[in-house]
Scaffold this motif. Sequence first.
Motif, short mmCIF file in Angstrom:
data_model
loop_
_atom_site.label_atom_id
_atom_site.label_comp_id
_atom_site.label_asym_id
_atom_site.label_seq_id
_atom_site.Cartn_x
_atom_site.Cartn_y
_atom_site.Cartn_z
N MET A 123 0.84 -1.20 0.00
CA MET A 123 0.00 0.00 0.00
C MET A 123 0.87 1.26 0.00
SD MET A 123 -2.90 -1.48 2.62
CE MET A 123 -3.29 0.02 3.47
N GLN A 124 1.93 1.23 0.83
CA GLN A 124 2.84 2.38 0.87
C GLN A 124 3.49 2.61 -0.50
OE1 GLN A 124 5.43 0.99 4.10
NE2 GLN A 124 4.86 2.81 5.27
N HIS A 148 2.45 1.58 -3.46
CA HIS A 148 1.48 1.91 -4.51
C HIS A 148 0.96 3.35 -4.39
CE1 HIS A 148 -1.36 -0.09 -7.55
NE2 HIS A 148 -1.44 1.22 -7.70
N SER A 149 0.68 3.76 -3.16
CA SER A 149 0.22 5.15 -2.96
C SER A 149 1.35 6.11 -3.32
CB SER A 149 -0.23 5.37 -1.52
OG SER A 149 -1.32 4.52 -1.22
N HIS A 205 1.49 6.55 -7.01
CA HIS A 205 0.45 7.45 -7.54
C HIS A 205 0.88 8.90 -7.40
CE1 HIS A 205 -3.52 5.10 -8.05
NE2 HIS A 205 -2.51 4.25 -8.14
N ILE A 212 -6.39 10.20 1.20
CA ILE A 212 -6.50 9.46 -0.07
C ILE A 212 -7.91 8.88 -0.12
CG2 ILE A 212 -5.62 7.53 -1.45
CD1 ILE A 212 -2.88 7.98 -0.25
N VAL A 219 -8.98 6.70 -7.42
CA VAL A 219 -8.19 7.00 -6.23
C VAL A 219 -7.76 8.46 -6.33
CG1 VAL A 219 -6.09 6.45 -4.93
CG2 VAL A 219 -7.39 4.62 -6.05
N ILE A 249 -6.06 11.89 -4.60
CA ILE A 249 -5.21 12.49 -3.57
C ILE A 249 -5.26 13.99 -3.80
CG2 ILE A 249 -2.92 12.48 -2.49
CD1 ILE A 249 -2.45 9.78 -4.00
N HIS A 287 -4.99 1.14 -0.99
CA HIS A 287 -4.13 2.30 -0.72
C HIS A 287 -4.20 2.68 0.75
CE1 HIS A 287 -2.89 3.71 -4.76
NE2 HIS A 287 -3.91 2.96 -5.13
N THR A 289 -1.55 10.20 3.22
CA THR A 289 -0.21 10.10 2.62
C THR A 289 0.90 9.98 3.67
OG1 THR A 289 -0.02 12.52 2.52
CG2 THR A 289 -0.89 11.41 0.57
#
Length: 389
Positions: free
Chosen positions: A100-101, A103-104, A107, A161, A189, A191, A203, A207
């Motif tokens: 998750m870290q 992938h976010s 982005h 997010i 998604v 942000i 996600h 952040t």
Amino acid sequence: MTEKLYYTDAYRDEFECKVMNLYTDDKYIYVETDRTAFFPEGGGQTSDRGFLGEAYVENVQIVDGKILHFVENNEENVKKLQNSTILKGKIDMKKRFSDMQQHSGEHIFSGIVHKLYGYNNVGFHLGSEVVTLDFDGVLNEEDICKVESLVNEAIWRNLEIRILYPSDEELKAITYRSKIEIEGQVRIVEIDGVDTCACCAPHVKRTGEIGLIEVVNFEKYKGGTRVSILCGERALKDIRHKLNENRKVSVITKAKQSETAEAVERLMKEKDRLEFDLVGANREILFSKAETISDDKRIIVFDRKLQGKLLTEFTEAIKNKATDFVACFCGENGSYRYCIASRTVDLHPLARALNIAFNGKGGGRGEMLQGSLTGAEEDIRAFLDSITL
Ligand SMILES: [Zn+2]
């Protein structure tokens, strides 16, 4: 159709599910359930791992539209799964959270690159080591540093997010990345002020949870740029490892940790200078030695000093002292470079026989052949002394 729990709650690591189908082949039992929190492999990201009941799930894939949990096909697992209709699922949350870290973070990085330079992310791979992002435009070092700083700033601002499921009408009004034809509901998604992108993966909520992003490499790739990044604990581990390496270099070179590159550069220059002097000194020693070698039928020399060009220079210098041939060797521990010269004999059959006998390779033209081989000095000497020309 399996209900995708990972869609709605990325932090859910336990769930109950009903077994719908069990498929098997020699390697795996494929478990299909009515619902799952396991993220299946897709979009460049590996799947979650964990447990279904007591059986270990090592992979999850979408096959023909079905989400299948891969469990090793062995007697024990068959027993564990056969009689269970309701199973408890447990996700390996350490891997999930790290994914998750990453992938976010990806982005945010892609969103900022798109905003600043208009480039698209055309390839994404979240592997077990690094995360690679391929952009369809060229980014130089300055660009990369700028983006890395802006991504970290977005992380520190701890932005929310959001996951959105817009209607077709609402979707038309949204500008987002990854506009590919997706059948059914598009998952967005968002942000704040940084990025909006269609994506299926879990996600982090804010952040700040990404912690840190580090660009570990960037290179030209298919006319664009491939950037490798690490986020969160992966970034911390990498930086810690590099700092540790630098600390060791600092101890070895007796330089401050902030000045190790300068110290290593100095040492390399010093090494080059010493090597140059050594070759000069060796040349003098070898040419004195060449003068002491008497004329003979065959002359065979093994000398560690015959490095680089000195091997051919020395062979050339004593070539005329032998009626058959001169063979010079440089190396140690049974691994040698060789140079053979003759003014009377065709050396090719000799070199061929030598290479066959000592697992060698090499060749050349005219009166001098070069190559490399492996063997004991006494065996090589015996071979060359006894060979019939
Ligand atoms: Zn994504």
